[in-house]
Write an enzyme that holds these catalytic residues in place. Sequence first.
Site, PDB file in Angstrom:
ATOM      1  CG  HIS A 260      -1.875   1.071   1.600  1.00 16.84           C
ATOM      2  ND1 HIS A 260      -1.836   2.068   2.443  1.00 16.84           N
ATOM      3  CD2 HIS A 260      -3.197   0.935   0.823  1.00 16.84           C
ATOM      4  CE1 HIS A 260      -3.080   2.589   1.617  1.00 16.84           C
ATOM      5  NE2 HIS A 260      -3.784   2.602   1.380  1.00 16.84           N
TER       6      HIS A 260
ATOM      7  CG  ASP B 132       0.321  -2.535   6.085  1.00 19.42           C
ATOM      8  OD1 ASP B 132      -0.322  -3.152   6.600  1.00 19.42           O
ATOM      9  OD2 ASP B 132       1.090  -2.142   5.330  1.00 19.42           O
TER      10      ASP B 132
ATOM     11  CD  GLN C 223      -6.518  -4.788   3.841  1.00 20.66           C
ATOM     12  OE1 GLN C 223      -7.277  -5.345   3.832  1.00 20.66           O
ATOM     13  NE2 GLN C 223      -7.355  -3.437   3.654  1.00 20.66           N
TER      14      GLN C 223
ATOM     15  CE  LYS D  54      -7.678  -0.572   6.256  1.00 18.58           C
ATOM     16  NZ  LYS D  54      -7.860  -0.532   4.951  1.00 18.58           N
TER      17      LYS D  54
ATOM     18  CB  CYS E 252      -3.550   3.467  -1.698  1.00 18.77           C
ATOM     19  SG  CYS E 252      -4.872   4.474  -1.030  1.00 18.77           S
TER      20      CYS E 252
END
Length: 404
Positions: A121, A198, A201, A224, A362
């Site tokens: 991202h 990261d 997600q 999220k 993104c």
Amino acid sequence: MLDIQKIRADFPILSEKVNGKPLVYFDNGATSQKPQVVIDAIAKYYQEINANIHRGVHTLSQLATDAYEISRVKIQHHINAKFSHEVLFTSGTTHGINLVTNGFASILKPGDEVIVSSLEHHSNIVPWQMLCEKTGATLKVIPMNEEGELIIEAYDALLSEKTKVVTVNHISNALGIINPIKYMIEKAHAVGAAVLIDGAQAVPHLKPDVQDLDCDFYAFSGHKMCGPTGTGILYGKEEWLNKLPPYQGGGEMIKEVTFEKTTYADLPHKFEAGTPNIAGGIVLGTAVDYLNHIGFHNIHQHETHLLQHATKRLLEIEGLKIYGTGKNKASVISFNIDGIHPYDIGSIIDKLGIAVRTGHHCAQPIMNFFCIPGTIRASFSFYNTKEEIDIMVEAIKKAKAMLS
């Protein structure tokens, strides 16, 4: 098996209508919907214990402080951090990544190398580019293949004694590919590099065990995973958090201030300047409790069935191509239909009450690799159903007929 209808009743928005049609919400990769228990917990904080934290001797301040720190401990246990002070509250994944890159500005020097992946991202690309420009370090990129997977042999070849940081997402937001991060962390540590994952997600779909992974940093967002927007977590190993300088100066992050010198507070407060999103931090703990009550094994099982069903049904549509076909995937499908712009499909099915994401997500380097302007992304959550997928497929067929 999950009682999906009972779970769906926990989410007020799922009974709403959009453009006169029942809402089918498949934009969970952008943000998840919120259960009533989370909505109620936000109101409860402001109605019953609203006060600033860590600063007051009065009862409300103590109650708010206790609730905030209890949430920190909940999240510590959820991700299996060794200490609660390794859990920093942030405004989201982007904030966490920028906090780390800011800290490494005092560590990196010309000739050092930072490795990112081609699946990232923008939030895990741009801060590292800025860091390299500031320090003279070099940014190296792990390439990907046609299935949307990282080429691990190329990653191995990039690693050297010059590598100081490796940063990669746990799960690709654009393709749903699950990266082999445990292997990547081990290989990075073998050359002395620090690793940031990261996890934005990943956390809606699984429980990251940061001690088992042995990552140095793990960043994720609350919104999220059924929590409020403007909330997030940065996990950092104690040794690294002690090495890095503070990200911001202000109240709460100090031990003593004089005009001659300021000394900083101990972890985690060293990195938590100013009044935080108190309600958000507390309620993020509520969201974690909710997800754990459902059970991540159950979530994984149900979402796997949704992914399999959606893949099968979508491939019935002539001219439809799925991007990200690797074996290890989360419940995300990115696709296009030959000769039709993804925005046009998304706009038409929105009129039928179906929310998907269109564009580059993104993640422009991924789109450039495939030579496409963007994709249609359907991202599923545990509260979605196969029947909703069937509704989406029929809507896409209608849109295709209109646009062909």
